[in-house]
Design an enzyme around this catalytic site. Sequence first.
Site, PDB file in Angstrom:
ATOM      1  N   PRO A  11       0.794  -1.214   0.000  1.00 35.49           N
ATOM      2  CA  PRO A  11       0.000   0.000   0.000  1.00 35.49           C
ATOM      3  C   PRO A  11       0.836   1.279   0.000  1.00 35.49           C
ATOM      4  O   PRO A  11       1.889   1.346   0.639  1.00 35.49           O
ATOM      5  CB  PRO A  11      -0.815  -0.101   1.299  1.00 35.49           C
ATOM      6  N   ASN A  12       0.331   2.239  -0.733  1.00 33.21           N
ATOM      7  CA  ASN A  12       0.879   3.602  -0.823  1.00 33.21           C
ATOM      8  C   ASN A  12       2.155   3.698  -1.664  1.00 33.21           C
ATOM      9  O   ASN A  12       2.627   4.805  -1.947  1.00 33.21           O
ATOM     10  CB  ASN A  12       1.122   4.209   0.573  1.00 33.21           C
ATOM     11  N   ARG A  19       5.191  10.963  -2.684  1.00 33.92           N
ATOM     12  CA  ARG A  19       4.918  10.710  -1.268  1.00 33.92           C
ATOM     13  C   ARG A  19       6.182  10.879  -0.425  1.00 33.92           C
ATOM     14  O   ARG A  19       7.159  10.169  -0.641  1.00 33.92           O
ATOM     15  CB  ARG A  19       4.434   9.252  -1.167  1.00 33.92           C
ATOM     16  N   TYR A  24      11.371   8.743   1.095  1.00 33.41           N
ATOM     17  CA  TYR A  24      11.352   7.669   0.098  1.00 33.41           C
ATOM     18  C   TYR A  24      12.016   8.039  -1.232  1.00 33.41           C
ATOM     19  O   TYR A  24      12.084   7.197  -2.126  1.00 33.41           O
ATOM     20  CB  TYR A  24       9.894   7.234  -0.155  1.00 33.41           C
ATOM     21  N   ASN A  75       7.998  -5.614  -0.949  1.00 28.72           N
ATOM     22  CA  ASN A  75       7.950  -4.469  -0.046  1.00 28.72           C
ATOM     23  C   ASN A  75       6.492  -4.351   0.384  1.00 28.72           C
ATOM     24  O   ASN A  75       5.663  -3.842  -0.363  1.00 28.72           O
ATOM     25  CB  ASN A  75       8.409  -3.183  -0.746  1.00 28.72           C
ATOM     26  N   ALA A  78       3.156  -0.698   4.869  1.00 24.64           N
ATOM     27  CA  ALA A  78       2.759  -0.763   6.285  1.00 24.64           C
ATOM     28  C   ALA A  78       2.230  -2.136   6.690  1.00 24.64           C
ATOM     29  O   ALA A  78       2.216  -2.467   7.887  1.00 24.64           O
ATOM     30  CB  ALA A  78       1.722   0.318   6.585  1.00 24.64           C
ATOM     31  N   HIS A  81       4.105  -4.463   9.190  1.00 29.04           N
ATOM     32  CA  HIS A  81       4.140  -4.350  10.640  1.00 29.04           C
ATOM     33  C   HIS A  81       2.994  -5.077  11.347  1.00 29.04           C
ATOM     34  O   HIS A  81       2.996  -5.161  12.574  1.00 29.04           O
ATOM     35  CB  HIS A  81       4.172  -2.866  11.019  1.00 29.04           C
ATOM     36  N   GLU A  99      12.582  -9.563   1.739  1.00 26.29           N
ATOM     37  CA  GLU A  99      11.799  -8.422   2.237  1.00 26.29           C
ATOM     38  C   GLU A  99      12.610  -7.159   1.958  1.00 26.29           C
ATOM     39  O   GLU A  99      13.797  -7.090   2.292  1.00 26.29           O
ATOM     40  CB  GLU A  99      11.561  -8.583   3.739  1.00 26.29           C
ATOM     41  N   HIS A 101      12.761  -2.792   1.885  1.00 28.23           N
ATOM     42  CA  HIS A 101      12.214  -1.480   2.253  1.00 28.23           C
ATOM     43  C   HIS A 101      13.142  -0.391   1.756  1.00 28.23           C
ATOM     44  O   HIS A 101      14.374  -0.515   1.873  1.00 28.23           O
ATOM     45  CB  HIS A 101      12.078  -1.346   3.771  1.00 28.23           C
ATOM     46  N   SER A 103      13.232   2.783   3.009  1.00 25.82           N
ATOM     47  CA  SER A 103      13.772   3.420   4.217  1.00 25.82           C
ATOM     48  C   SER A 103      14.265   2.321   5.162  1.00 25.82           C
ATOM     49  O   SER A 103      14.110   1.125   4.860  1.00 25.82           O
ATOM     50  CB  SER A 103      12.671   4.242   4.902  1.00 25.82           C
ATOM     51  N   ARG A 108      13.175   4.411  12.440  1.00 20.22           N
ATOM     52  CA  ARG A 108      12.038   5.333  12.412  1.00 20.22           C
ATOM     53  C   ARG A 108      11.154   5.120  13.661  1.00 20.22           C
ATOM     54  O   ARG A 108      11.648   4.707  14.695  1.00 20.22           O
ATOM     55  CB  ARG A 108      11.284   5.141  11.089  1.00 20.22           C
TER      56      ARG A 108
END
Length: 146
Positions: A11-12, A19, A24, A75, A78, A81, A99, A101, A103, A108
Amino acid sequence: MSQTILLLSGPNLNLLGDREPEVYGTDTLDDHAATAAATAERHGLAIEHHQSNDEAAIIDHIHQARGRCAAIIINPGAFTHYSWAIHDALAAFEGPVVELHLSNPNAREPWRHTSVVSPVATGTIVGFGGHGYELAVEAVARLLAG
Ligand code: DQA
């Protein structure tokens, strides 16, 4: 026929480029998918890329990769998590799982420090921005070459 790596974006990530560029970067998801595809091609591999904001669609893509794709690079955004459903789907996939990411979630907010995907990943690449897509495909190519 070349082996296929399923690249999944959660998502996103469709908003990349726009964004939170300070987190990112300014490259789009298409840019990252192109990096992955070019790296795969150098190894005689192919990339099949899907992005979805829908957890169920991501799970369906993982199911459809079973017995068909050689590896998965994901990726999960969210969903990383808290999606135990994605965890379980990946656990049922027989090949390597990376996996990825952009960032470094561990640097964070505390809620990003937990990944429910990591326990079922072969390995994790975080914090290298777009370069991570190249690193992830290189890792998969090495694993598939044995
Ligand atoms: C992300 C990190 C996640 O915590 C976040 O929810 C994302 C992007 C990354 O690539 O850095 O959507 O997966």
